[in-house]
Design a protein around this motif. Structure first.
Motif, PDB file in Angstrom:
ATOM      1  N   GLY A  90       0.751  -1.278   0.057  1.00 16.48           N
ATOM      2  CA  GLY A  90       0.046   0.029  -0.092  1.00 16.48           C
ATOM      3  C   GLY A  90       0.923   1.048   0.092  1.00 16.48           C
ATOM      4  O   GLY A  90       2.051   1.423   0.557  1.00 16.48           O
ATOM      5  N   THR A  91       0.529   2.219  -0.938  1.00 19.86           N
ATOM      6  CA  THR A  91       1.207   3.513  -0.893  1.00 19.86           C
ATOM      7  C   THR A  91       0.136   4.598  -0.834  1.00 19.86           C
ATOM      8  O   THR A  91      -1.112   4.536  -1.158  1.00 19.86           O
ATOM      9  CB  THR A  91       2.255   3.500  -1.793  1.00 19.86           C
ATOM     10  OG1 THR A  91       3.289   4.632  -1.488  1.00 19.86           O
ATOM     11  CG2 THR A  91       1.578   3.798  -3.229  1.00 19.86           C
ATOM     12  N   SER A 138      -3.879   0.721   8.974  1.00 21.05           N
ATOM     13  CA  SER A 138      -5.124   0.135   9.512  1.00 21.05           C
ATOM     14  C   SER A 138      -5.253  -1.126   8.501  1.00 21.05           C
ATOM     15  O   SER A 138      -6.005  -1.931   8.546  1.00 21.05           O
ATOM     16  CB  SER A 138      -6.324   0.797   9.690  1.00 21.05           C
ATOM     17  OG  SER A 138      -6.807   1.370   8.540  1.00 21.05           O
ATOM     18  N   SER A 139      -4.834  -0.918   7.181  1.00 19.26           N
ATOM     19  CA  SER A 139      -5.059  -1.588   6.091  1.00 19.26           C
ATOM     20  C   SER A 139      -4.031  -2.922   6.092  1.00 19.26           C
ATOM     21  O   SER A 139      -4.182  -3.819   5.317  1.00 19.26           O
ATOM     22  CB  SER A 139      -4.954  -0.861   4.520  1.00 19.26           C
ATOM     23  OG  SER A 139      -6.098  -0.170   4.628  1.00 19.26           O
ATOM     24  N   ILE A 140      -2.786  -2.684   6.632  1.00 22.12           N
ATOM     25  CA  ILE A 140      -1.873  -3.583   6.761  1.00 22.12           C
ATOM     26  C   ILE A 140      -2.307  -4.881   7.519  1.00 22.12           C
ATOM     27  O   ILE A 140      -2.985  -4.893   8.388  1.00 22.12           O
ATOM     28  CB  ILE A 140      -0.795  -3.089   7.469  1.00 22.12           C
ATOM     29  CG1 ILE A 140       0.002  -1.967   6.726  1.00 22.12           C
ATOM     30  CG2 ILE A 140       0.627  -4.199   7.735  1.00 22.12           C
ATOM     31  CD1 ILE A 140       1.083  -1.410   7.283  1.00 22.12           C
ATOM     32  N   VAL A 153       8.553   6.349  11.407  1.00 15.59           N
ATOM     33  CA  VAL A 153       8.417   5.797  12.396  1.00 15.59           C
ATOM     34  C   VAL A 153       7.978   6.435  13.394  1.00 15.59           C
ATOM     35  O   VAL A 153       8.743   7.389  13.950  1.00 15.59           O
ATOM     36  CB  VAL A 153       9.558   4.946  12.793  1.00 15.59           C
ATOM     37  CG1 VAL A 153       9.785   4.095  13.864  1.00 15.59           C
ATOM     38  CG2 VAL A 153      10.204   4.153  11.360  1.00 15.59           C
ATOM     39  N   THR A 154       6.876   5.936  14.220  1.00 14.57           N
ATOM     40  CA  THR A 154       6.351   6.807  15.346  1.00 14.57           C
ATOM     41  C   THR A 154       5.852   5.850  16.416  1.00 14.57           C
ATOM     42  O   THR A 154       5.684   4.676  16.101  1.00 14.57           O
ATOM     43  CB  THR A 154       5.186   7.819  15.004  1.00 14.57           C
ATOM     44  OG1 THR A 154       3.926   7.038  14.696  1.00 14.57           O
ATOM     45  CG2 THR A 154       5.549   8.783  14.038  1.00 14.57           C
ATOM     46  N   ASP A 155       5.885   6.223  17.764  1.00 16.61           N
ATOM     47  CA  ASP A 155       5.668   5.279  18.729  1.00 16.61           C
ATOM     48  C   ASP A 155       4.229   4.824  18.444  1.00 16.61           C
ATOM     49  O   ASP A 155       3.762   3.709  18.901  1.00 16.61           O
ATOM     50  CB  ASP A 155       5.858   5.774  20.159  1.00 16.61           C
ATOM     51  CG  ASP A 155       7.396   5.946  20.380  1.00 16.61           C
ATOM     52  OD1 ASP A 155       8.063   5.247  19.633  1.00 16.61           O
ATOM     53  OD2 ASP A 155       7.620   6.716  21.362  1.00 16.61           O
ATOM     54  N   GLU A 156       3.385   5.783  18.074  1.00 24.51           N
ATOM     55  CA  GLU A 156       1.834   5.605  18.092  1.00 24.51           C
ATOM     56  C   GLU A 156       1.849   4.337  16.961  1.00 24.51           C
ATOM     57  O   GLU A 156       0.929   3.632  17.098  1.00 24.51           O
ATOM     58  CB  GLU A 156       1.205   6.955  17.912  1.00 24.51           C
ATOM     59  CG  GLU A 156      -0.217   6.894  18.361  1.00 24.51           C
ATOM     60  CD  GLU A 156      -0.981   7.998  17.465  1.00 24.51           C
ATOM     61  OE1 GLU A 156      -0.473   8.769  16.631  1.00 24.51           O
ATOM     62  OE2 GLU A 156      -2.214   7.934  17.807  1.00 24.51           O
ATOM     63  N   ARG A 157       2.312   4.429  15.596  1.00 22.12           N
ATOM     64  CA  ARG A 157       2.219   3.583  14.875  1.00 22.12           C
ATOM     65  C   ARG A 157       2.511   2.326  15.023  1.00 22.12           C
ATOM     66  O   ARG A 157       2.226   1.358  14.857  1.00 22.12           O
ATOM     67  CB  ARG A 157       2.726   4.308  13.507  1.00 22.12           C
ATOM     68  CG  ARG A 157       1.967   5.214  12.990  1.00 22.12           C
ATOM     69  CD  ARG A 157       2.940   6.035  11.564  1.00 22.12           C
ATOM     70  NE  ARG A 157       2.227   6.923  11.165  1.00 22.12           N
ATOM     71  CZ  ARG A 157       2.561   8.067  10.364  1.00 22.12           C
ATOM     72  NH1 ARG A 157       3.775   7.995  10.134  1.00 22.12           N
ATOM     73  NH2 ARG A 157       1.910   9.164   9.940  1.00 22.12           N
ATOM     74  N   LYS A 158       3.648   2.331  16.081  1.00 21.87           N
ATOM     75  CA  LYS A 158       4.085   1.179  16.471  1.00 21.87           C
ATOM     76  C   LYS A 158       3.135   0.177  17.345  1.00 21.87           C
ATOM     77  O   LYS A 158       3.496  -0.957  17.476  1.00 21.87           O
ATOM     78  CB  LYS A 158       5.757   1.455  17.193  1.00 21.87           C
ATOM     79  CG  LYS A 158       6.973   1.364  16.340  1.00 21.87           C
ATOM     80  CD  LYS A 158       7.917   1.246  17.243  1.00 21.87           C
ATOM     81  CE  LYS A 158       9.312   1.953  16.953  1.00 21.87           C
ATOM     82  NZ  LYS A 158      10.154   2.136  17.941  1.00 21.87           N
ATOM     83  N   GLU A 159       2.282   0.825  17.854  1.00 16.80           N
ATOM     84  CA  GLU A 159       1.169   0.265  18.521  1.00 16.80           C
ATOM     85  C   GLU A 159       0.416  -0.735  17.497  1.00 16.80           C
ATOM     86  O   GLU A 159       0.039  -1.830  18.039  1.00 16.80           O
ATOM     87  CB  GLU A 159       0.353   1.019  19.265  1.00 16.80           C
ATOM     88  CG  GLU A 159       1.009   1.924  20.463  1.00 16.80           C
ATOM     89  CD  GLU A 159       0.289   2.785  21.197  1.00 16.80           C
ATOM     90  OE1 GLU A 159      -1.213   2.857  21.100  1.00 16.80           O
ATOM     91  OE2 GLU A 159       0.915   3.551  21.962  1.00 16.80           O
ATOM     92  N   SER A 160       0.400  -0.481  16.463  1.00 21.69           N
ATOM     93  CA  SER A 160      -0.335  -1.434  15.552  1.00 21.69           C
ATOM     94  C   SER A 160       0.395  -2.150  14.463  1.00 21.69           C
ATOM     95  O   SER A 160      -0.193  -2.950  13.854  1.00 21.69           O
ATOM     96  CB  SER A 160      -1.656  -0.654  14.726  1.00 21.69           C
ATOM     97  OG  SER A 160      -1.658   0.936  15.057  1.00 21.69           O
ATOM     98  N   VAL A 161       1.501  -1.339  14.124  1.00 26.71           N
ATOM     99  CA  VAL A 161       2.375  -2.194  13.059  1.00 26.71           C
ATOM    100  C   VAL A 161       3.705  -2.311  13.471  1.00 26.71           C
ATOM    101  O   VAL A 161       4.156  -1.569  14.515  1.00 26.71           O
ATOM    102  CB  VAL A 161       2.361  -1.548  11.679  1.00 26.71           C
ATOM    103  CG1 VAL A 161       0.990  -1.527  10.928  1.00 26.71           C
ATOM    104  CG2 VAL A 161       2.866  -0.014  12.055  1.00 26.71           C
TER     105      VAL A 161
END
Ligand code: ARG
Length: 307
Positions: A90-91, A138-140, A153-161
């Protein structure tokens, strides 16, 4: 999960065999080089001996074996995401020079070329899905396997991916009208700021700029158009897209380094399904090869340095 247990057992049996090798070295036994599959019955007896012989040497040897066995396991493991021979990526192709839609209507750019090179190393076909930036994470794991999108790379995104090793360093820039005198963080106070929805530029404008009014757009270029039309006072967006827009709308806007506004460094990485360590290992080693063999530098020259 299962995989790491297997890796540990494998490492343990190797360590045990190795210890036996050390113990029986004088007897000319060649146990250390025996295939692990052949030593299954030996394991139980040997393990007890291994437990007893906690000399420094054997501990070190065991540690070394654990490391290399771990690496081999991870490298050999093939992610389920690749089982169909296709890596669906996805992009959001609104982010030149990393991703944009080319004259034939196809996504192209540095990231697209990079992920295709990774796909080639992994022996899988790469298909690219162009979607809204804010939907990528959310699509991953459902619509897409991974995402490459100049994603910080962010800590928040690291919670889901999970993220691959970082592949590019970035910083937010501030795009201003060409004649603007804004130059420090304080000058941004109370501004109406255009951003791409769900990006780190959005987070900075919303959370860090005092008194800001934030206008969110699905495409960065729409924010820039509104800056030119006087609907927003500035746009906060990543460095390289900011430079592309600056040259596209030459004379009307200027792109100013966010370091001047106290914005910190960011790193781009490929976003991966959480917990798929096999995929992470495969993608990271492909990335490493691409860096080592000069492909990465070629792509930087082709897509980024000729901005
Ligand atoms: N680096 C920023 C972030 O991760 C912006 C990325 C925007 N990428 C895109 N393909 N539109 O939030």
């Amino acid at each position: 999960m299962k995989k790491s247990v297997v890796a540990r057992l494998f490492a343990m049996s190797l360590a045990a065999v190795m210890t036996m090798g050390l113990l029986t070295a004088c007897g000319g036994g060649n146990a250390a080089s025996t295939e692990p599959a052949d030593t299954k019955e030996a394991d139980t007896q040997v393990e007890a001996e291994a437990e007893e012989s906690k000399t420094e040497e054997s501990t070190e040897a065991a540690e070394a074996e654990t490391e290399s066995a771990g690496t081999e396991e991870a490298g050999a493991e093939v992610s389920e995401a690749l089982a169909d021979g296709v890596l669906t990526v996805g992009t959001n192709a609104e982010f030149p020079p990393f991703e944009y839609v080319d004259d034939n209507g196809e996504p192209d750019g540095f990231d697209i070329a990079l992920i295709k090179a990774i796909g080639e190393k992994l022996g899988v076909e790469v298909t690219v899905e162009n979607m809204e930036f804010a939907s990528l994470v959310s699509s991953i794991g459902s619509k897409i396997d991974v995402s490459i999108a100049g994603m910080t790379v962010t800590d928040e995104r690291k919670e889901s991916v999970d993220f691959s090793e970082p592949y590019y360093e970035a910083v937010q820039y501030v795009i201003l009208p060409a004649d603007s005198e804004a130059a420090t963080a304080a000058d941004l106070t109370g501004m109406t700021i255009g951003v791409q929805l769900g990006t780190t530029g959005d987070f900075i404008a919303t959370d860090d700029v005092e008194g800001s009014v934030v206008q969110q757009y699905n495409k960065g270029v729409d924010a820039v158009n509104d800056l030119i039309n006087g609907r927003v006072d500035c746009v906060i967006i990543d460095k390289n897209p900011a430079l592309v827009f600056e040259s596209k709308f030459e004379g009307q806007i200027k792109a100013v380094d966010g370091a001047q506004f106290e914005f910190g460094a960011e790193e781009y990485a490929i976003a991966l399904p959480k917990g798929d360590t096999a995929l992470a290992a495969q993608i990271n080693s492909a990335l490493e090869e691409i860096k080592a063999d000069g492909t990465f530098d070629e792509l930087v020259k082709t897509y980024i340095e000729q901005e």
